[in-house]
Design a protein around this motif. Structure first.
Motif, PDB file in Angstrom:
ATOM      1  N   SER A   1      -4.797 -17.484 -16.333  1.00 44.40           N
ATOM      2  CA  SER A   1      -4.869 -18.732 -15.570  1.00 44.40           C
ATOM      3  C   SER A   1      -4.707 -19.962 -16.450  1.00 44.40           C
ATOM      4  CB  SER A   1      -6.198 -18.815 -14.806  1.00 44.40           C
ATOM      5  OG  SER A   1      -7.284 -19.098 -15.681  1.00 44.40           O
ATOM      6  N   ALA A   2      -4.699 -19.777 -17.783  1.00 50.61           N
ATOM      7  CA  ALA A   2      -4.403 -20.889 -18.684  1.00 50.61           C
ATOM      8  C   ALA A   2      -2.906 -21.188 -18.716  1.00 50.61           C
ATOM      9  CB  ALA A   2      -4.894 -20.563 -20.096  1.00 50.61           C
ATOM     10  N   GLN A   3      -2.108 -20.257 -18.214  1.00 53.73           N
ATOM     11  CA  GLN A   3      -0.655 -20.441 -18.169  1.00 53.73           C
ATOM     12  C   GLN A   3      -0.152 -20.760 -16.768  1.00 53.73           C
ATOM     13  OE1 GLN A   3       0.988 -20.418 -21.056  1.00 53.73           O
ATOM     14  NE2 GLN A   3      -0.954 -19.934 -22.095  1.00 53.73           N
TER      15      GLN A   3
ATOM     16  N   GLN B   1      -1.837 -29.253  -3.556  1.00 53.53           N
ATOM     17  CA  GLN B   1      -2.903 -29.946  -4.277  1.00 53.53           C
ATOM     18  C   GLN B   1      -3.291 -29.179  -5.543  1.00 53.53           C
ATOM     19  OE1 GLN B   1      -6.241 -31.178  -1.754  1.00 53.53           O
ATOM     20  NE2 GLN B   1      -4.900 -31.056   0.026  1.00 53.53           N
ATOM     21  N   VAL B   2      -3.300 -27.862  -5.447  1.00 56.63           N
ATOM     22  CA  VAL B   2      -3.624 -27.038  -6.620  1.00 56.63           C
ATOM     23  C   VAL B   2      -2.596 -27.280  -7.722  1.00 56.63           C
ATOM     24  CG1 VAL B   2      -3.809 -24.670  -7.504  1.00 56.63           C
ATOM     25  CG2 VAL B   2      -4.853 -25.266  -5.312  1.00 56.63           C
ATOM     26  N   LEU B   3      -1.330 -27.359  -7.342  1.00 56.43           N
ATOM     27  CA  LEU B   3      -0.281 -27.611  -8.331  1.00 56.43           C
ATOM     28  C   LEU B   3      -0.492 -28.953  -9.032  1.00 56.43           C
ATOM     29  CD1 LEU B   3       3.126 -26.377  -6.838  1.00 56.43           C
ATOM     30  CD2 LEU B   3       1.822 -25.428  -8.739  1.00 56.43           C
ATOM     31  N   ASP B   4      -0.891 -29.969  -8.271  1.00 54.14           N
ATOM     32  CA  ASP B   4      -1.137 -31.280  -8.866  1.00 54.14           C
ATOM     33  C   ASP B   4      -2.280 -31.207  -9.879  1.00 54.14           C
ATOM     34  OD1 ASP B   4       0.871 -32.397  -7.345  1.00 54.14           O
ATOM     35  OD2 ASP B   4      -0.488 -33.152  -5.779  1.00 54.14           O
ATOM     36  N   VAL B   5      -3.373 -30.548  -9.482  1.00 54.51           N
ATOM     37  CA  VAL B   5      -4.525 -30.428 -10.386  1.00 54.51           C
ATOM     38  C   VAL B   5      -4.144 -29.612 -11.618  1.00 54.51           C
ATOM     39  CG1 VAL B   5      -6.848 -29.480 -10.629  1.00 54.51           C
ATOM     40  CG2 VAL B   5      -6.207 -30.686  -8.533  1.00 54.51           C
ATOM     41  N   ALA B   6      -3.382 -28.530 -11.413  1.00 59.11           N
ATOM     42  CA  ALA B   6      -2.969 -27.685 -12.531  1.00 59.11           C
ATOM     43  C   ALA B   6      -2.085 -28.475 -13.508  1.00 59.11           C
ATOM     44  CB  ALA B   6      -2.227 -26.456 -12.012  1.00 59.11           C
ATOM     45  N   ALA B   7      -1.196 -29.302 -12.961  1.00 62.37           N
ATOM     46  CA  ALA B   7      -0.317 -30.100 -13.818  1.00 62.37           C
ATOM     47  C   ALA B   7      -1.138 -31.064 -14.672  1.00 62.37           C
ATOM     48  CB  ALA B   7       0.698 -30.858 -12.967  1.00 62.37           C
ATOM     49  N   GLN B   8      -2.167 -31.670 -14.074  1.00 63.33           N
ATOM     50  CA  GLN B   8      -3.025 -32.588 -14.812  1.00 63.33           C
ATOM     51  C   GLN B   8      -3.773 -31.868 -15.930  1.00 63.33           C
ATOM     52  OE1 GLN B   8      -5.568 -34.625 -12.016  1.00 63.33           O
ATOM     53  NE2 GLN B   8      -3.856 -35.074 -10.637  1.00 63.33           N
ATOM     54  N   ALA B   9      -4.035 -30.566 -15.711  1.00 62.95           N
ATOM     55  CA  ALA B   9      -4.742 -29.774 -16.722  1.00 62.95           C
ATOM     56  C   ALA B   9      -3.784 -29.125 -17.705  1.00 62.95           C
ATOM     57  CB  ALA B   9      -5.590 -28.693 -16.033  1.00 62.95           C
ATOM     58  N   GLY B  10      -2.496 -29.355 -17.532  1.00 67.34           N
ATOM     59  CA  GLY B  10      -1.509 -28.790 -18.434  1.00 67.34           C
ATOM     60  C   GLY B  10      -1.170 -27.336 -18.159  1.00 67.34           C
ATOM     61  N   VAL B  11      -1.546 -26.862 -16.979  1.00 66.60           N
ATOM     62  CA  VAL B  11      -1.248 -25.475 -16.593  1.00 66.60           C
ATOM     63  C   VAL B  11       0.015 -25.508 -15.743  1.00 66.60           C
ATOM     64  CG1 VAL B  11      -2.090 -23.398 -15.425  1.00 66.60           C
ATOM     65  CG2 VAL B  11      -3.690 -24.883 -16.667  1.00 66.60           C
ATOM     66  N   THR B  12       1.157 -25.364 -16.371  1.00 67.70           N
ATOM     67  CA  THR B  12       2.435 -25.554 -15.675  1.00 67.70           C
ATOM     68  C   THR B  12       3.392 -24.391 -15.880  1.00 67.70           C
ATOM     69  OG1 THR B  12       3.298 -26.771 -17.583  1.00 67.70           O
ATOM     70  CG2 THR B  12       2.266 -28.072 -15.823  1.00 67.70           C
TER      71      THR B  12
ATOM     72  N   MET C   1     -10.255 -19.367  -3.469  1.00 74.44           N
ATOM     73  CA  MET C   1     -10.496 -20.218  -4.633  1.00 74.44           C
ATOM     74  C   MET C   1      -9.281 -20.173  -5.542  1.00 74.44           C
ATOM     75  SD  MET C   1     -14.446 -19.653  -5.768  1.00 74.44           S
ATOM     76  CE  MET C   1     -15.797 -19.872  -4.590  1.00 74.44           C
ATOM     77  N   ALA C   2      -9.181 -21.178  -6.396  1.00 78.59           N
ATOM     78  CA  ALA C   2      -8.157 -21.182  -7.431  1.00 78.59           C
ATOM     79  C   ALA C   2      -8.827 -21.012  -8.783  1.00 78.59           C
ATOM     80  CB  ALA C   2      -7.356 -22.477  -7.394  1.00 78.59           C
ATOM     81  N   LEU C   3      -8.101 -20.424  -9.703  1.00 78.48           N
ATOM     82  CA  LEU C   3      -8.551 -20.314 -11.082  1.00 78.48           C
ATOM     83  C   LEU C   3      -7.512 -21.035 -11.932  1.00 78.48           C
ATOM     84  CD1 LEU C   3     -10.955 -18.962 -12.513  1.00 78.48           C
ATOM     85  CD2 LEU C   3      -9.491 -17.006 -12.968  1.00 78.48           C
ATOM     86  N   ILE C   4      -7.949 -22.152 -12.545  1.00 80.60           N
ATOM     87  CA  ILE C   4      -7.035 -23.000 -13.317  1.00 80.60           C
ATOM     88  C   ILE C   4      -7.618 -23.178 -14.709  1.00 80.60           C
ATOM     89  CG2 ILE C   4      -5.876 -25.238 -13.425  1.00 80.60           C
ATOM     90  CD1 ILE C   4      -6.394 -25.506 -10.393  1.00 80.60           C
ATOM     91  N   GLY C   5      -6.937 -22.653 -15.709  1.00 79.39           N
ATOM     92  CA  GLY C   5      -7.475 -22.741 -17.063  1.00 79.39           C
ATOM     93  C   GLY C   5      -8.845 -22.103 -17.174  1.00 79.39           C
ATOM     94  N   ALA C   6      -9.023 -20.992 -16.473  1.00 80.25           N
ATOM     95  CA  ALA C   6     -10.285 -20.231 -16.460  1.00 80.25           C
ATOM     96  C   ALA C   6     -11.410 -20.964 -15.737  1.00 80.25           C
ATOM     97  CB  ALA C   6     -10.719 -19.850 -17.872  1.00 80.25           C
ATOM     98  N   ARG C   7     -11.102 -22.048 -15.045  1.00 83.57           N
ATOM     99  CA  ARG C   7     -12.110 -22.792 -14.285  1.00 83.57           C
ATOM    100  C   ARG C   7     -11.893 -22.561 -12.788  1.00 83.57           C
ATOM    101  NH1 ARG C   7     -14.836 -26.767 -17.159  1.00 83.57           N
ATOM    102  NH2 ARG C   7     -14.053 -27.116 -19.289  1.00 83.57           N
ATOM    103  N   PRO C   8     -12.931 -22.131 -12.070  1.00 78.89           N
ATOM    104  CA  PRO C   8     -12.783 -21.901 -10.634  1.00 78.89           C
ATOM    105  C   PRO C   8     -12.794 -23.211  -9.846  1.00 78.89           C
ATOM    106  CG  PRO C   8     -15.022 -21.406 -11.316  1.00 78.89           C
ATOM    107  CD  PRO C   8     -14.261 -21.741 -12.573  1.00 78.89           C
ATOM    108  N   ALA C   9     -11.980 -23.270  -8.804  1.00 84.68           N
ATOM    109  CA  ALA C   9     -11.926 -24.444  -7.934  1.00 84.68           C
ATOM    110  C   ALA C   9     -11.954 -23.963  -6.486  1.00 84.68           C
ATOM    111  CB  ALA C   9     -10.657 -25.250  -8.196  1.00 84.68           C
TER     112      ALA C   9
END
Length: 305
Positions: free
Chosen positions: A50-52, A137-148, A111-119
């Motif tokens: 989920s970091a990728q 919305q998940v894609l937007d948050v992931a992009a802000q976290a650098g998970v693209t 739930m979503a897992l983004i950079g090992a963080r649950p949302a």
């Protein structure tokens, strides 16, 4: 990041609860599903992945048909994003530790897992359009976290090839398993009986037979009526055994054992023997090495002698 849709471990030779859950999951997934089956064994790997690429997890249960339907639709919708997400499913009955870690209160839940963080995304049902909005919305948050990044779920055929083939069941055990799958518990019990005639020390057959008998006894029982009858007739062994069956099936093992042991102490003769036999059968369901069984065996010996 949420929408507001409408809210919504027996052991032994054959784990009937797990079998039902497996059938529910198989029925809910499309034939070409690529969703990851989230378990405690692969949770760390999934978290690292989920970091990728963000991972969308559907929490499901065999007791909730709606959760299987939602997970199947989510799998299809995630595929529309061409690798920008991975889809995963977690069976909360088989993986209670994961459900607790993610603080899942009810199913279906997503739930979503983004950079090992649950949302948390949403709980209950949702339309396809609502789900797409949440995924955006998940894609937007992931992009802000650098998970693209992009990814693909592990190929099922590759995973299967890397795992050793399970050893085939003995013929009579396989016959019992097939009968359980078709809902024919009488035939399953008969197969286990024949297995025990062939080998009286076959612990798996004894445990399987005990589970099948328990399933047959509790299949159509009404818990409220059973408890009411036991309360009205506290010294009736049949009424107390019926409640104990329901308690073991529901995971309240110690309550079941205490109830039957108390009844053993106030009975004699044939009634006491029937209670003893039922306790021994429930011991087989739970497992002879279970500490609760070891404790109850000692208490039974004291009550009888």
């Amino acid at each position: 990041m949420a929408v507001s849709p409408d809210p919504v471990s027996m052991r032994g030779a054959v784990d009937l609860a797990a079998l039902a859950a497996q059938q529910q999951r198989a029925a809910s997934k499309p034939a070409d599903s690529t969703s990851i089956e989230l378990t405690e064994e692969n949770l760390q790997d999934v978290a690292q992945q989920s970091a990728q690429v963000p991972i969308v997890i559907a929490f499901v249960s065999a007791t909730s048909p709606a959760s299987g339907e939602l997970a199947a639709r989510l799998d299809v919708l995630v595929a529309e994003y061409a690798g920008k997400f991975l889809a995963a499913q977690c069976d909360v009955d088989a993986q209670p530790g994961i459900a607790q870690a993610f603080q899942v209160q009810a199913v279906p839940a997503v739930m979503a897992l983004i950079g090992a963080r649950p949302a948390p995304l949403f709980q209950g049902s949702a339309s396809d359009e609502q789900i797409r909005e949440v995924l955006d919305q998940v894609l937007d948050v992931a992009a802000q976290a650098g998970v693209t990044g992009t990814g693909a779920a592990p190929d099922a055929a590759v995973e299967a090839a890397s795992e050793p083939e399970p050893e085939p069941l003995p013929p009579l055990h396989q016959e019992a398993f097939d009968a359980i799958e078709s809902g024919n518990y009488e035939a399953a019990e008969a197969a286990y009986d024949r297995a025990l005639v062939e080998n009286p020390k076959d612990a798996d057959a004894r445990a399987g037979r005990a589970q099948v008998r328990l399933m047959a006894r509790t299949l159509t029982a009404d818990l409220g009526a059973v408890r009411a009858a036991a309360a009205e007739h506290p010294n009736d062994p049949s009424a107390q055994m019926a409640v104990a069956d329901m308690d073991v099936a529901g995971g309240q093992v110690e309550d079941a054992f205490v109830r039957l042991l108390d009844t053993v102490r106030v009975t004699q003769g044939d009634e006491r023997e029937e209670l003893r036999q039922r306790l021994l059968e429930l011991f087989d369901v739970v497992g002879g090495a279970d500490p609760r069984v070891l404790k109850a065996r000692q208490a039974l010996a004291s009550a009888l002698y």
